[in-house]
Design an enzyme around this catalytic site. Sequence first.
Site, PDB file in Angstrom:
ATOM      1  N   PRO A  40      -7.887   3.769   6.082  1.00  0.00           N
ATOM      2  CA  PRO A  40      -6.733   3.033   6.613  1.00  0.00           C
ATOM      3  C   PRO A  40      -5.480   3.897   6.550  1.00  0.00           C
ATOM      4  O   PRO A  40      -5.180   4.473   5.507  1.00  0.00           O
ATOM      5  CB  PRO A  40      -6.617   1.839   5.658  1.00  0.00           C
ATOM      6  CG  PRO A  40      -7.277   2.298   4.390  1.00  0.00           C
ATOM      7  CD  PRO A  40      -8.376   3.219   4.814  1.00  0.00           C
ATOM      8  N   THR A  46      -1.405   3.744   7.735  1.00  0.00           N
ATOM      9  CA  THR A  46      -0.219   3.136   8.333  1.00  0.00           C
ATOM     10  C   THR A  46       0.401   4.083   9.342  1.00  0.00           C
ATOM     11  O   THR A  46       0.620   5.252   9.022  1.00  0.00           O
ATOM     12  CB  THR A  46       0.793   2.814   7.211  1.00  0.00           C
ATOM     13  OG1 THR A  46       0.251   1.762   6.430  1.00  0.00           O
ATOM     14  CG2 THR A  46       2.140   2.397   7.761  1.00  0.00           C
ATOM     15  N   GLN A  70      -7.521  -3.825   7.676  1.00  0.00           N
ATOM     16  CA  GLN A  70      -7.162  -3.792   6.254  1.00  0.00           C
ATOM     17  C   GLN A  70      -6.028  -4.788   6.028  1.00  0.00           C
ATOM     18  O   GLN A  70      -4.898  -4.577   6.498  1.00  0.00           O
ATOM     19  CB  GLN A  70      -6.711  -2.406   5.794  1.00  0.00           C
ATOM     20  CG  GLN A  70      -6.533  -2.391   4.273  1.00  0.00           C
ATOM     21  CD  GLN A  70      -5.809  -1.184   3.711  1.00  0.00           C
ATOM     22  OE1 GLN A  70      -4.747  -0.808   4.224  1.00  0.00           O
ATOM     23  NE2 GLN A  70      -6.360  -0.581   2.687  1.00  0.00           N
ATOM     24  N   HIS A  98      -6.602  -4.897   0.850  1.00  0.00           N
ATOM     25  CA  HIS A  98      -5.883  -3.775   0.222  1.00  0.00           C
ATOM     26  C   HIS A  98      -5.465  -4.168  -1.198  1.00  0.00           C
ATOM     27  O   HIS A  98      -4.473  -4.853  -1.398  1.00  0.00           O
ATOM     28  CB  HIS A  98      -4.658  -3.430   1.067  1.00  0.00           C
ATOM     29  CG  HIS A  98      -4.004  -2.120   0.711  1.00  0.00           C
ATOM     30  ND1 HIS A  98      -4.254  -1.447  -0.465  1.00  0.00           N
ATOM     31  CD2 HIS A  98      -3.112  -1.354   1.388  1.00  0.00           C
ATOM     32  CE1 HIS A  98      -3.538  -0.329  -0.489  1.00  0.00           C
ATOM     33  NE2 HIS A  98      -2.837  -0.256   0.628  1.00  0.00           N
ATOM     34  N   GLY A  99      -6.257  -3.703  -2.158  1.00  0.00           N
ATOM     35  CA  GLY A  99      -5.940  -4.010  -3.553  1.00  0.00           C
ATOM     36  C   GLY A  99      -5.516  -2.765  -4.321  1.00  0.00           C
ATOM     37  O   GLY A  99      -5.653  -2.724  -5.547  1.00  0.00           O
ATOM     38  N   ALA A 100      -5.006  -1.751  -3.599  1.00  0.00           N
ATOM     39  CA  ALA A 100      -4.771  -0.436  -4.220  1.00  0.00           C
ATOM     40  C   ALA A 100      -3.301  -0.013  -4.174  1.00  0.00           C
ATOM     41  O   ALA A 100      -2.440  -0.730  -3.683  1.00  0.00           O
ATOM     42  CB  ALA A 100      -5.632   0.606  -3.492  1.00  0.00           C
ATOM     43  N   HIS A 101      -3.051   1.174  -4.747  1.00  0.00           N
ATOM     44  CA  HIS A 101      -1.828   1.979  -4.525  1.00  0.00           C
ATOM     45  C   HIS A 101      -0.522   1.342  -4.976  1.00  0.00           C
ATOM     46  O   HIS A 101       0.551   1.731  -4.514  1.00  0.00           O
ATOM     47  CB  HIS A 101      -1.714   2.376  -3.035  1.00  0.00           C
ATOM     48  CG  HIS A 101      -2.916   3.103  -2.513  1.00  0.00           C
ATOM     49  ND1 HIS A 101      -3.118   3.363  -1.188  1.00  0.00           N
ATOM     50  CD2 HIS A 101      -3.997   3.613  -3.155  1.00  0.00           C
ATOM     51  CE1 HIS A 101      -4.272   4.007  -1.019  1.00  0.00           C
ATOM     52  NE2 HIS A 101      -4.819   4.172  -2.214  1.00  0.00           N
ATOM     53  N   TYR A 125       0.513  -1.849  -4.517  1.00  0.00           N
ATOM     54  CA  TYR A 125       1.023  -2.975  -3.715  1.00  0.00           C
ATOM     55  C   TYR A 125       0.626  -4.300  -4.376  1.00  0.00           C
ATOM     56  O   TYR A 125       0.099  -4.302  -5.486  1.00  0.00           O
ATOM     57  CB  TYR A 125       0.510  -2.848  -2.272  1.00  0.00           C
ATOM     58  CG  TYR A 125       1.090  -1.629  -1.575  1.00  0.00           C
ATOM     59  CD1 TYR A 125       2.442  -1.598  -1.229  1.00  0.00           C
ATOM     60  CD2 TYR A 125       0.320  -0.500  -1.321  1.00  0.00           C
ATOM     61  CE1 TYR A 125       2.998  -0.480  -0.619  1.00  0.00           C
ATOM     62  CE2 TYR A 125       0.871   0.623  -0.711  1.00  0.00           C
ATOM     63  CZ  TYR A 125       2.215   0.628  -0.358  1.00  0.00           C
ATOM     64  OH  TYR A 125       2.762   1.738   0.234  1.00  0.00           O
ATOM     65  N   ARG A 140     -10.372  -2.513  -1.394  1.00  0.00           N
ATOM     66  CA  ARG A 140      -9.884  -1.169  -1.736  1.00  0.00           C
ATOM     67  C   ARG A 140      -9.134  -1.230  -3.059  1.00  0.00           C
ATOM     68  O   ARG A 140      -8.234  -2.056  -3.232  1.00  0.00           O
ATOM     69  CB  ARG A 140      -8.971  -0.625  -0.637  1.00  0.00           C
ATOM     70  CG  ARG A 140      -8.769   0.873  -0.790  1.00  0.00           C
ATOM     71  CD  ARG A 140      -8.126   1.500   0.427  1.00  0.00           C
ATOM     72  NE  ARG A 140      -8.735   2.799   0.687  1.00  0.00           N
ATOM     73  CZ  ARG A 140      -8.059   3.877   1.044  1.00  0.00           C
ATOM     74  NH1 ARG A 140      -6.763   3.837   1.206  1.00  0.00           N
ATOM     75  NH2 ARG A 140      -8.679   5.013   1.251  1.00  0.00           N
TER      76      ARG A 140
HETATM   77  C1  LIG Z   1      -0.178   8.500   7.151  1.00  0.00           C
HETATM   78  C2  LIG Z   1      -0.960   7.798   6.083  1.00  0.00           C
HETATM   79  C3  LIG Z   1      -0.873   6.419   5.977  1.00  0.00           C
HETATM   80  C4  LIG Z   1      -1.637   5.741   4.997  1.00  0.00           C
HETATM   81  N1  LIG Z   1      -1.619   4.371   4.966  1.00  0.00           N
HETATM   82  C5  LIG Z   1      -2.480   3.698   4.173  1.00  0.00           C
HETATM   83  C6  LIG Z   1      -2.653   2.290   4.283  1.00  0.00           C
HETATM   84  O1  LIG Z   1      -2.060   1.605   5.138  1.00  0.00           O
HETATM   85  N2  LIG Z   1      -3.524   1.689   3.436  1.00  0.00           N
HETATM   86  C7  LIG Z   1      -4.221   2.385   2.496  1.00  0.00           C
HETATM   87  O2  LIG Z   1      -4.986   1.785   1.729  1.00  0.00           O
HETATM   88  N3  LIG Z   1      -4.089   3.729   2.388  1.00  0.00           N
HETATM   89  C8  LIG Z   1      -3.279   4.399   3.217  1.00  0.00           C
HETATM   90  N4  LIG Z   1      -3.217   5.769   3.167  1.00  0.00           N
HETATM   91  C9  LIG Z   1      -4.147   6.519   2.278  1.00  0.00           C
HETATM   92  C10 LIG Z   1      -5.407   6.922   3.057  1.00  0.00           C
HETATM   93  O3  LIG Z   1      -6.189   5.794   3.405  1.00  0.00           O
HETATM   94  C11 LIG Z   1      -6.296   7.890   2.254  1.00  0.00           C
HETATM   95  O4  LIG Z   1      -6.732   7.234   1.087  1.00  0.00           O
HETATM   96  C12 LIG Z   1      -5.561   9.158   1.875  1.00  0.00           C
HETATM   97  O5  LIG Z   1      -4.897   9.716   3.010  1.00  0.00           O
HETATM   98  C13 LIG Z   1      -6.525  10.200   1.327  1.00  0.00           C
HETATM   99  O6  LIG Z   1      -7.453  10.582   2.311  1.00  0.00           O
HETATM  100  P1  LIG Z   1      -7.294  12.010   3.083  1.00  0.00           P
HETATM  101  O7  LIG Z   1      -7.074  13.017   2.004  1.00  0.00           O
HETATM  102  O8  LIG Z   1      -8.600  12.165   3.810  1.00  0.00           O
HETATM  103  O9  LIG Z   1      -6.114  11.906   3.997  1.00  0.00           O
HETATM  104  C14 LIG Z   1      -2.450   6.479   4.114  1.00  0.00           C
HETATM  105  C15 LIG Z   1      -2.500   7.874   4.214  1.00  0.00           C
HETATM  106  C16 LIG Z   1      -1.794   8.531   5.195  1.00  0.00           C
HETATM  107  C17 LIG Z   1      -1.947  10.029   5.326  1.00  0.00           C
END
Ligand SMILES: Cc1cc2nc3c(=O)[nH]c(=O)nc-3n(C[C@H](O)[C@H](O)[C@H](O)COP(=O)(O)O)c2cc1C
Length: 366
Positions: A25, A27, A102, A169-172, A174, A223
């Site tokens: 996912p 954004t 998501q 989305h249960g991560a990061h 939020y 997540r």
């Molecule tokens: C531009 C961008 C937007 C993201 N937005 C979300 C999001 O909306 N929800 C989420 O769970 N993670 C989000 N992430 C995290 C990604 O899902 C992913 O876990 C992270 O980029 C690591 O993977 P990668 O190294 O392959 O990019 C975002 C990452 C990027 C780069």
Amino acid sequence: MTAHQLFQPFRLKSLELKNRIVMAPMTRSFSPGGTPTPQVAEYYARRAEGEVGLIVSEGTVVKRPASSNDADIPCFYGEKPLLGWKAVIDKVHANGGVMAPQLWHMGVVAPKNSRGLPPAPFEGPSGYVAPGKIGGVAMTEHDIADTIRAFAQAAAEARTLGFDAVEIHGAHGYLIDQFFWHPTNQRTDAYGGKTLAERTRFAADLIRAVRQAVGPGFPICLRISQWKLQDYAAKLATTPAEMETWLAPLVQAGVDIFHCSQRRFWEPEFTGSDLNFAGWAKKLTGKPTITVGAIGLSGDFLAAFQGEASTPSSLDELLRRFDRGDFDLVAVGRALLADEGWARKINEGRSAELRGFSKEALATLS
Ligand SMILES: Cc1cc2nc3c(=O)[nH]c(=O)nc-3n(C[C@H](O)[C@H](O)[C@H](O)COP(=O)(O)O)c2cc1C
């Protein structure tokens, strides 16, 4: 670089994937007023065409007055946004893809800009945006019940629109994660508590409501992450035993797949074993898991936001863990954002044609 094992089908309940590659996912903020445009539909459809097994949409917010801090992030409620999402899933299906939205509530977050200010204060378990820092209001029991209903309603809409699964989305750091994390959850009612198991109550109630809304056969992915945007080094679970007390009630509530977010997939979760976060989640719950974090790229995504370019990198370590059965699916973020054909190139062994990622790729929806 051959990775034929990633191109085996995966089946779970009604979900049938042609391979193990998941679009993570991401954004993008290209949905003015919360409605995904035809360009958003084409962006996802190109990844379906590029042989991604499962596309997880960018976070899309549920119906609460302050679930978002950005008016360009898509909503998953209301007539126009849902029509926009219908066009997305129809196009993805027409291109042979499979997709889950998501579903997201940001909780207490910093305002992005004045245009994105919601009509109500940001809300979370105790009003904290970060340890010791108030940035919104504490949710009442009524707010909590309404939020749970909003997630269930959105999940039901996803199924009605024709999506193939939902991800919560249960991560990061939020909303849902703000309940898990003690510094942001100081509640003294049934949604708080000293133990991680007690603070899992909100997520478990929410998953139960989502399960009830979508029925037993529709896959629910959750997540989760240890790290938070507020603290990259944070750990909710410090031992496997504690992690089990966190995940078991979520399985009980109806989670089918855990999407285990790490910044770098190769990092062990606990000392004494090289298993990563997804590896432990699978071992402890027996459920299928998704791993993620700098797959196929040299640097992690937070470094990328600070301007560090990432170049294509070997999948050998990923495949070693996959072959050992540590996880079932592998999610790829930036490599797929930069290159709609990434999965196909991997399948065909065209590694010389893989592209790196630099943050300029974020400026357009290509
Ligand atoms: C531009 C961008 C937007 C993201 N937005 C979300 C999001 O909306 N929800 C989420 O769970 N993670 C989000 N992430 C995290 C990604 O899902 C992913 O876990 C992270 O980029 C690591 O993977 P990668 O190294 O392959 O990019 C975002 C990452 C990027 C780069």
